[in-house]
Design an enzyme around this catalytic site. Structure first.
Site, short mmCIF file in Angstrom:
data_model
loop_
_atom_site.label_atom_id
_atom_site.label_comp_id
_atom_site.label_asym_id
_atom_site.label_seq_id
_atom_site.Cartn_x
_atom_site.Cartn_y
_atom_site.Cartn_z
N ASP A 45 0.84 -1.20 0.00
CA ASP A 45 0.00 0.00 0.00
C ASP A 45 0.88 1.25 0.00
OD1 ASP A 45 -2.47 -1.24 -0.07
OD2 ASP A 45 -2.58 -1.44 2.12
N GLY A 46 2.00 1.18 0.71
CA GLY A 46 2.94 2.30 0.75
C GLY A 46 3.45 2.66 -0.65
N ASN A 122 -4.77 8.56 2.01
CA ASN A 122 -5.08 7.94 3.31
C ASN A 122 -5.56 8.98 4.33
OD1 ASN A 122 -4.61 5.24 2.87
ND2 ASN A 122 -2.57 5.21 3.80
N GLU A 123 -4.67 9.90 4.68
CA GLU A 123 -5.01 10.84 5.75
C GLU A 123 -4.01 11.97 5.86
OE1 GLU A 123 -2.01 8.86 6.53
OE2 GLU A 123 -3.48 7.47 7.35
N ARG A 148 -7.09 19.44 22.92
CA ARG A 148 -5.77 19.37 23.55
C ARG A 148 -5.37 17.91 23.62
NH1 ARG A 148 -8.27 23.36 25.99
NH2 ARG A 148 -7.18 25.33 26.41
N ASP A 150 -2.40 14.72 21.80
CA ASP A 150 -1.25 14.40 20.94
C ASP A 150 -1.44 14.88 19.51
OD1 ASP A 150 -0.09 13.26 23.11
OD2 ASP A 150 -0.04 11.20 22.33
N ALA A 185 -5.15 10.67 21.70
CA ALA A 185 -4.94 10.90 23.13
C ALA A 185 -5.33 12.32 23.56
CB ALA A 185 -3.48 10.61 23.50
P1 NAP Z 1 4.37 2.12 6.84
O1 NAP Z 1 4.87 2.49 8.18
O2 NAP Z 1 5.02 1.03 6.07
O3 NAP Z 1 2.78 1.85 6.91
C1 NAP Z 1 2.20 1.29 7.99
C2 NAP Z 1 1.29 0.18 7.55
O4 NAP Z 1 0.07 0.72 7.03
C3 NAP Z 1 1.85 -0.73 6.45
O5 NAP Z 1 1.58 -2.06 6.82
C4 NAP Z 1 1.06 -0.32 5.23
O6 NAP Z 1 0.91 -1.36 4.29
C5 NAP Z 1 -0.28 -0.02 5.86
N1 NAP Z 1 -1.22 0.77 5.09
C6 NAP Z 1 -0.99 1.87 4.31
N2 NAP Z 1 -2.15 2.31 3.80
C7 NAP Z 1 -3.12 1.49 4.25
C8 NAP Z 1 -4.52 1.44 4.07
N3 NAP Z 1 -5.15 2.36 3.34
N4 NAP Z 1 -5.21 0.47 4.71
C9 NAP Z 1 -4.60 -0.44 5.48
N5 NAP Z 1 -3.28 -0.45 5.69
C10 NAP Z 1 -2.55 0.51 5.09
O7 NAP Z 1 4.35 3.44 5.94
P2 NAP Z 1 3.80 3.57 4.48
O8 NAP Z 1 3.74 2.24 3.81
O9 NAP Z 1 4.54 4.69 3.84
O10 NAP Z 1 2.30 4.04 4.72
C11 NAP Z 1 2.00 5.30 5.23
C12 NAP Z 1 0.78 5.12 6.06
O11 NAP Z 1 1.11 4.47 7.27
C13 NAP Z 1 0.12 6.40 6.50
O12 NAP Z 1 -0.70 6.93 5.49
C14 NAP Z 1 -0.65 5.93 7.72
O13 NAP Z 1 -1.97 5.56 7.39
C15 NAP Z 1 0.05 4.67 8.15
N6 NAP Z 1 0.49 4.84 9.55
C16 NAP Z 1 -0.13 4.06 10.47
C17 NAP Z 1 0.18 4.22 11.82
C18 NAP Z 1 -0.54 3.36 12.82
O14 NAP Z 1 -1.31 2.48 12.41
N7 NAP Z 1 -0.34 3.58 14.10
C19 NAP Z 1 1.11 5.15 12.22
C20 NAP Z 1 1.74 5.91 11.24
C21 NAP Z 1 1.39 5.75 9.90
P3 NAP Z 1 2.13 -1.85 3.36
O15 NAP Z 1 3.01 -2.65 4.25
O16 NAP Z 1 1.44 -2.66 2.33
O17 NAP Z 1 2.83 -0.65 2.80
MN MN Z 2 4.85 0.46 3.85
#
Ligand code: NAP
Ligand code: MN
Length: 264
Positions: A45-46, A122-123, A148, A150, A185
């Site tokens: 997805d990334g 995504n967001e 107020r 995180d 939070a």
């Molecule tokens: P990453 O740290 O590799 O992403 C975190 C996980 O989110 C990976 O397993 C990624 O899948 C998955 N993911 C991304 N988009 C998704 C979706 N629409 N639905 C379900 N899972 C999804 O970083 P990245 O791959 O660059 O992705 C960035 C995204 O990470 C941000 O947009 C944010 O949504 C997410 N994120 C999540 C958290 C959390 O859950 N606490 C914290 C920070 C960021 P892949 O392994 O297939 O790439």
């Molecule tokens: Mn990823």
């Protein structure tokens, strides 16, 4: 038809990228990274998030499709085994397209009249650069609360299974043109109060965040990390633009949710 392939960059993804490119050029499609009609993302997805931001300036003319080389993705739902089937589908145009909503973010600054506009798949998250985030939440022109805590997360329906889910937001079906605001939070006591529940806003309902004191923020747009100084306000709504995915076979959203999070 012109196509491009975006690889995650690991050996497996690179090999599949080569394979797809070879097959498709064999079918007389043209490799064009500048103006592709279709972008095939190979990785996770990334990787699709990267591809989206690379071609965000031409969403009306580009469709996306995702192959996953790791676990099943929400955007990357084709397996490497299916690549041959996928290229054959691709070669016999026209393909069907499904469109999903995007989030529009407009950041306005104090010092000058300038503003920055982003689209998120995504967001968008907002955090303070130091200490707690203190920010007014204004919905459809009315002050709703002072937050107020995180941080805040504003997500799309297809982003609702990503960061939003970790914040106990609801999973939204992507046929809903909506955005969701979730808290990270929040501080809640006799003095400070926030709603606590995620809020889902329909099309045309605008959410504005206005700094109370601090005007510097850590802002993410999908995988992109930005620091913005001297912020006057952040404005969110469902974008006019949508992302287009090439559809070759049904893979219902709820089945993807089940296979990703519940299992058998
Ligand atoms: P990453 O740290 O590799 O992403 C975190 C996980 O989110 C990976 O397993 C990624 O899948 C998955 N993911 C991304 N988009 C998704 C979706 N629409 N639905 C379900 N899972 C999804 O970083 P990245 O791959 O660059 O992705 C960035 C995204 O990470 C941000 O947009 C944010 O949504 C997410 N994120 C999540 C958290 C959390 O859950 N606490 C914290 C920070 C960021 P892949 O392994 O297939 O790439
Ligand atoms: Mn990823």
């Amino acid at each position: 038809m012109k196509f491009a392939v975006q690889s995650k960059g690991d050996p497996t993804s690179n090999k599949i990228k080569e394979q797809i490119t070879r097959y498709l050029t064999g079918f007389d499609l043209i490799y064009d990274e500048e103006e592709p009609d279709i972008v095939i993302s190979v990785g996770g997805d990334g990787t699709l998030l990267h591809a989206f931001h690379r071609y965000v300036h031409r969403l009306a003319d580009t469709a996306f499709v995702g192959v996953h080389t790791g676990h099943l993705g929400f955007y990357a739902d084709w397996t490497p085994d299916e690549v041959e089937k996928l290229v054959i589908h691709l070669a016999k145009t026209p393909f069907q397209v499904v469109e999903y909503p995007l989030l529009e973010v407009v950041i306005r600054f104090n010092n000058n009249q300038s503003e920055k506009r982003y689209l998120a798949l995504n967001e968008c998250t907002v955090k303070a650069t130091e200490g707690s985030l203190v920010i007014d939440v204004i919905i459809k022109g009315d002050k709703f609360e002072t937050f107020r805590g995180d941080g805040l997360c504003i997500s799309t329906p297809t982003g609702s299974t990503a960061y939003n889910k970790a914040l106990f937001g609801a999973i939204l079906h992507p046929s809903l043109s909506a955005i969701q605001l979730t808290e990270m939070a929040s501080i809640n006591n006799r003095v400070y109060r926030t709603i606590g529940s995620p809020l889902v806003l329909p099309e045309h309902h605008t959410c504005i965040l206005k700094p109370v004191n601090d005007v510097n923020f850590n802002i993410t747009i999908d995988h992109l990390f930005l620091v913005h100084k001297d912020v006057h306000s952040l404005q969110y709504r469902v974008a006019e633009e949508r992302i287009r995915f090439a559809r070759f076979r049904p893979f219902p959203f709820w089945r993807r949710v089940k296979e990703s999070f519940v299992g058998d």
